[in-house]
Motif scaffolding. Structure first.
Motif, PDB file in Angstrom:
ATOM      1  N   GLU A 189       0.832  -1.208   0.000  1.00 18.45           N
ATOM      2  CA  GLU A 189       0.000   0.000   0.000  1.00 18.45           C
ATOM      3  C   GLU A 189       0.865   1.254   0.000  1.00 18.45           C
ATOM      4  OE1 GLU A 189      -4.079  -0.097   1.962  1.00 18.45           O
ATOM      5  OE2 GLU A 189      -2.822  -1.209   3.367  1.00 18.45           O
ATOM      6  N   ILE A 190       1.954   1.217   0.762  1.00 20.82           N
ATOM      7  CA  ILE A 190       2.849   2.372   0.815  1.00 20.82           C
ATOM      8  C   ILE A 190       3.583   2.510  -0.524  1.00 20.82           C
ATOM      9  CG2 ILE A 190       4.769   3.466   2.049  1.00 20.82           C
ATOM     10  CD1 ILE A 190       4.005   1.818   4.510  1.00 20.82           C
ATOM     11  N   LYS A 228      -2.433  10.398   3.399  1.00 21.31           N
ATOM     12  CA  LYS A 228      -1.150  10.034   2.803  1.00 21.31           C
ATOM     13  C   LYS A 228      -1.271   8.695   2.083  1.00 21.31           C
ATOM     14  CE  LYS A 228       1.435  13.497   3.937  1.00 21.31           C
ATOM     15  NZ  LYS A 228       1.997  14.354   2.878  1.00 21.31           N
ATOM     16  N   LEU A 229      -1.821   7.706   2.791  1.00 18.19           N
ATOM     17  CA  LEU A 229      -1.968   6.376   2.199  1.00 18.19           C
ATOM     18  C   LEU A 229      -3.178   6.360   1.264  1.00 18.19           C
ATOM     19  CD1 LEU A 229      -0.190   3.964   2.572  1.00 18.19           C
ATOM     20  CD2 LEU A 229      -1.691   3.149   4.368  1.00 18.19           C
ATOM     21  N   ASN A 230      -4.308   6.783   1.764  1.00 17.54           N
ATOM     22  CA  ASN A 230      -5.513   6.924   0.959  1.00 17.54           C
ATOM     23  C   ASN A 230      -6.120   8.273   1.285  1.00 17.54           C
ATOM     24  OD1 ASN A 230      -5.924   4.340  -0.390  1.00 17.54           O
ATOM     25  ND2 ASN A 230      -6.116   3.524   1.678  1.00 17.54           N
ATOM     26  N   SER A 231      -6.707   8.907   0.286  1.00 11.69           N
ATOM     27  CA  SER A 231      -7.451  10.136   0.575  1.00 11.69           C
ATOM     28  C   SER A 231      -8.901   9.757   0.839  1.00 11.69           C
ATOM     29  CB  SER A 231      -7.348  11.098  -0.599  1.00 11.69           C
ATOM     30  OG  SER A 231      -8.006  10.536  -1.710  1.00 11.69           O
ATOM     31  N   ARG A 242       2.603   1.787  -3.402  1.00  9.99           N
ATOM     32  CA  ARG A 242       1.682   2.321  -4.414  1.00  9.99           C
ATOM     33  C   ARG A 242       1.590   3.853  -4.327  1.00  9.99           C
ATOM     34  NH1 ARG A 242      -3.691   2.655  -4.335  1.00  9.99           N
ATOM     35  NH2 ARG A 242      -3.832   1.750  -2.263  1.00  9.99           N
ATOM     36  N   LYS A 243       1.792   4.396  -3.132  1.00 10.82           N
ATOM     37  CA  LYS A 243       1.586   5.827  -2.911  1.00 10.82           C
ATOM     38  C   LYS A 243       2.889   6.629  -2.822  1.00 10.82           C
ATOM     39  CE  LYS A 243      -2.782   6.752  -2.532  1.00 10.82           C
ATOM     40  NZ  LYS A 243      -3.377   8.003  -3.012  1.00 10.82           N
ATOM     41  N   GLN A 270       9.707  11.478   0.012  1.00  8.07           N
ATOM     42  CA  GLN A 270       8.917  11.141   1.211  1.00  8.07           C
ATOM     43  C   GLN A 270       9.681  10.171   2.107  1.00  8.07           C
ATOM     44  OE1 GLN A 270       5.107  10.090  -0.828  1.00  8.07           O
ATOM     45  NE2 GLN A 270       4.291  11.693   0.507  1.00  8.07           N
ATOM     46  N   GLY A 286       3.681   5.072   6.340  1.00  2.64           N
ATOM     47  CA  GLY A 286       4.023   6.087   5.355  1.00  2.64           C
ATOM     48  C   GLY A 286       3.061   6.034   4.189  1.00  2.64           C
ATOM     49  N   PRO A 287       3.346   6.689   3.110  1.00  7.13           N
ATOM     50  CA  PRO A 287       4.481   7.584   2.938  1.00  7.13           C
ATOM     51  C   PRO A 287       4.202   8.909   3.640  1.00  7.13           C
ATOM     52  CG  PRO A 287       3.128   7.590   0.958  1.00  7.13           C
ATOM     53  CD  PRO A 287       2.485   6.646   1.921  1.00  7.13           C
ATOM     54  N   LEU A 288       5.192   9.428   4.358  1.00  4.73           N
ATOM     55  CA  LEU A 288       4.985  10.651   5.133  1.00  4.73           C
ATOM     56  C   LEU A 288       5.752  11.822   4.501  1.00  4.73           C
ATOM     57  CD1 LEU A 288       5.358   8.976   8.643  1.00  4.73           C
ATOM     58  CD2 LEU A 288       3.230   9.695   7.551  1.00  4.73           C
TER      59      LEU A 288
END
Lengths: 283, 467
Positions: free
Chosen positions: A23-24, B219-222, A26-27, A32, A87-89
């Motif tokens: 999941e991280i 951050k992960l999902n909006s 992917r984003k 970051q 994250g991602p932060l």
């Protein structure tokens, strides 16, 4: 739990993990960071993302063993799992076609520069890179950086690889001969500060700050930095800022907040035979 | 109890506490709780008056006289079921609700005597149930609809429990590595043991609610992505997590913490167990806490337990302090010093950048301001310096901006609070609801729970209507 699917030792005390976190992955965007916690007693530490792979679902982190938590991290093996990985932060790097960009990585800082440099190249920039370390043995990701740079310069303190000197010396030479539109510099604080001294104020010089953090989501304010005389939270307003505007004295001062406790943590449980320190000696 | 007219015991059954001289150096819970006998005695103080004004004083509308009657009759299992009809976090509420300004404030007995100790009875019965291991989970028929909840603090958890009970498939997204929000990172162990919080959250999980930690929405999902992913509605309960500072010189010196950082290090990261736990905390010999709310009291009492001399600096007087009186009293008993009518104007440090002292301006009280409290006015020239090693800023928190930043259609006010309907929690986005501190600004656990409860009802109506 977040599995370490690959562990590599890049240089003495510098290790690379690929961590399964689809999941991280992917984003994640260049610039970051993630925060991880090894186990229940562990502290939360931020590490800038060195790479991400959407297909494999992995985040790459590179760290240097400089304290208790990074030492413990270094003991973890491929197949082990981290308790927390979030994250991602932080804000992603600003990526545009600026023209010619100099990307500078010092020590373990080469890792977070890599995805930024790659994105800048993909955006059409001419990327000139400078990577440096104390000596040739500690130099990481030379091949990776070479692939995405129009030109790669290397500097080591002892001259065992590339030019003998600092990355900021190389930058000074480049600035003499080349029109540079933007600079990215990530590495130890003295290196980033030196780069900002060499770079003229007219060239935006982005640096990535790595202050002490707890939550990494803007909740605690441990990561306060001063930029353009205003207090910012590196975790949500950064981690990248224009280095010309950063109060470097404050950055250096705040990094020493827990220096006594960091030493205490390192020596804790030592001398009983079962501690991590002794395991390390056996290796 | 005989039918003859009872003589009302004028005072509440006293709560047994840890001795102040002992508790000031440990993190064990301060209040020890009623025994069964004490609880039954206290329950018998309730006269079961006809109009039950206490219920109006409860933001989640617990049928207070009914559960108290059951305690008086020793039907403890019945009493806890009665509470849980309205409140799924009774062990938490029994400990941290400001009952003195809510249910107990309206109590009929309280007009001439001390009110019935409703909060203590709620805590007693919740603890009783936990001790018995009797917590049962009702049969739930899934209704096939999905709701996402952002934030696992008191507001989000309440919404989750209400919707879970109605058969919704609820997923709670929590940014930190433990669920509970302020109940975990903010309120200290000595006031709200973390195992109690964990137990109540476990009960919510048993309703089929999926709690995902390490998940930073924004951050992960909006929010938009959650809706695209098939959630039929979203509830935002992200709280007031953005610490305020005073913008005075020296505020970034080493040794100046936001109360959020100080409390998070201790409560979430267990820094008081350093170095067994690896998160450090440093207080030095003398600590100044700036502020007069519950967060200030929690910080001062924590600093005391870490071995420092602890001082509260507040710009008004004890009368205007927003903290619960009980918390102020406990802090005083434990030895926290109070400096009223003063506020820092500068923090001084040494060459290493460590705090060495705090310089304060002396104030006097002027006319009441908009909040009705008398506003502090600086007395010219009256400035004093206190040597301290640590300064903790507990002057309030704003809403965390991560969700609004990444949700352009979500309307916020000039302070960054999400704009939501006071009754339903409906926001400017269809299917998106919000409540608790992110809407109201920093308030109490129970008000956030009340908002969560109302929103759950509104979400249910919205989704049933949308069938």
């Amino acid at each position: 739990m977040f599995k370490i699917v690959l562990k590599e030792e890049l240089a003495p005390k510098i290790k690379l993990f690929k961590v399964l976190a689809p999941e991280i992955a992917r984003k994640a965007r260049p610039g970051q960071f993630i925060i991880l916690r090894i186990d229940e007693e562990g502290e939360r530490i931020p590490l800038t993302i060195a790479d991400f792979d959407v297909d494999a679902g992995t985040i790459t982190i590179i760290f240097q063993e400089v304290g208790k938590t990074t030492d413990l991290l270094g003991f973890m093996e491929q197949g082990d799992s981290l308790l927390d990985f979030v994250g991602p932060l932080g804000m992603e790097s600003e990526i545009e076609n600026y023209g010619t960009v100099v990307c500078i990585g010092g020590g373990v800082g080469v890792a977070p520069v890599f995805p930024i440099a790659r994105a800048l190249k993909e955006a059409g920039n001419t990327v000139i890179s400078i990577i440096g370390a104390r000596n040739a043995e500690l130099l990481i990701w030379k091949q990776e950086m070479n692939q995405i740079s129009s030109k790669l310069h290397v500097a080591t303190d002892d001259g065992s690889a590339g030019l003998k000197g600092f990355v900021s010396d190389v930058l000074a030479e480049i600035l003499d001969s080349t029109q540079v539109d933007r600079i990215i510099a990530i590495g130890p604080v003295p290196m980033m500060e030196a780069v900002c001294k060499v770079a003229p104020g007219s060239i935006t010089t982005m640096v990535s700050l790595n202050p002490i953090m707890v939550d990494g989501t803007g909740m605690c304010g441990a990561c306060r930095v001063e930029v353009n005389r205003q207090t910012k939270f590196a975790c949500v307003d950064g981690p990248e800022f224009d280095g010309h505007l950063v109060n470097w004295e404050l950055v250096k001062m705040r990094a020493k907040m827990f220096i006594k406790e960091e030493k205490e943590a390192l020596s804790h449980r030592c001398g009983e035979g079962e501690c991590q320190c002794h395991r390390k000696n056996e290796k | 109890m005989s039918q003859e007219k009872r003589k009302i015991i004028p005072k509440k059954q006293p709560m047994p506490y840890q001795d102040p001289g002992v508790r000031c150096s440990n993190f064990e819970e301060v209040a020890l709780g009623y025994s069964e006998e004490t609880a039954v005695l206290e329950a018998n103080r309730c006269i079961q008056c006809k109009n039950s004004p206490c219920i109006d004083g409860c933001p989640v509308g617990i049928d207070i006289p009914a559960f108290i009657k059951m305690i008086a009759e020793r039907d403890f299992a019945g009493a806890i079921s009665k509470i849980k009809e309205k409140n799924y976090l009774p062990a938490i509420c029994g400990r941290v609700c400001p009952q003195e300004s809510q249910c107990e404030n309206k109590c009929t007995i309280g007009k001439k005597n001390e009110p019935v100790a409703i909060g203590r009875l709620e805590r007693f019965i919740a603890d009783w149930e936990m001790a018995q291991g009797l917590e049962s989970t009702p049969d739930i028929t899934p209704n096939g609809k999905k709701v996402a909840i952002v934030g696992s603090g008191p507001s989000g958890l309440t919404t989750a429990a209400c919707l879970g009970l109605k058969g919704y498939q609820v997923t709670v997204f929590e940014a930190l590595h433990v669920a509970g929000g302020v109940l975990i990172y903010g309120i200290p162990e000595f006031r709200l043991p973390k195992k109690i919080v964990a137990r109540e959250i476990e009960n919510i999980s048993k309703l089929g609610v999926d709690i995902r930690v390490n998940a930073v929405v924004g951050k992960l999902n909006s929010i938009d992505e959650l809706l695209e992913q098939g959630y039929d509605a979203v509830y935002i309960g992200t709280g007031a997590g953005l610490p305020y500072f005073m913008n005075i010189p020296g505020e970034n010196l080493n040794g100046v913490y936001s109360a959020n950082e100080f409390l998070t290090r201790n409560n979430l990261m267990k820094a008081y167990k350093f170095p067994d736990y690896l998160t450090p905390i440093r207080v030095g010999d003398r600590v100044a806490v700036i502020g007069g709310g519950n967060v200030a009291m929690d910080s001062a009492r924590t600093a005391l337990r870490l071995g420092a001399e602890s001082n509260i600096i507040y710009r008004r007087t004890i009368k205007e302090m927003p903290a619960r009186y009980e918390e102020i009293e406990h802090a005083m008993e434990e030895g926290v010093q109070f400096e009223y009518l003063a506020s820092p104007i500068e923090i001084k440090g040494n060459t290493e950048g460590r705090v060495t002292s705090i310089i304060c301006q002396k104030y006097e009280l002027g006319d009441p301001d908009e909040s009705g409290r008398r506003s502090p006015i600086p007395i010219p020239g009256e400035v004093f310096e206190i040597p301290v090693d640590t300064v903790i800023m507990a002057i309030g928190q704003g809403p965390n901006p991560l969700v609004p930043q990444t949700t352009p259609d979500l309307k916020i006010n000039k302070w960054g609070n999400i704009m939501a309907d006071a009754e339903t929690g409906a926001t400017s986005m269809k299917g998106v609801y919000a409540g608790g501190d992110v809407v109201t600004g920093a308030a109490t656990v129970i008000l956030a729970m009340g908002a969560g409860k109302s929103a759950a009802q509104a979400i249910d109506e919205y989704l049933q209507g949308a069938k």
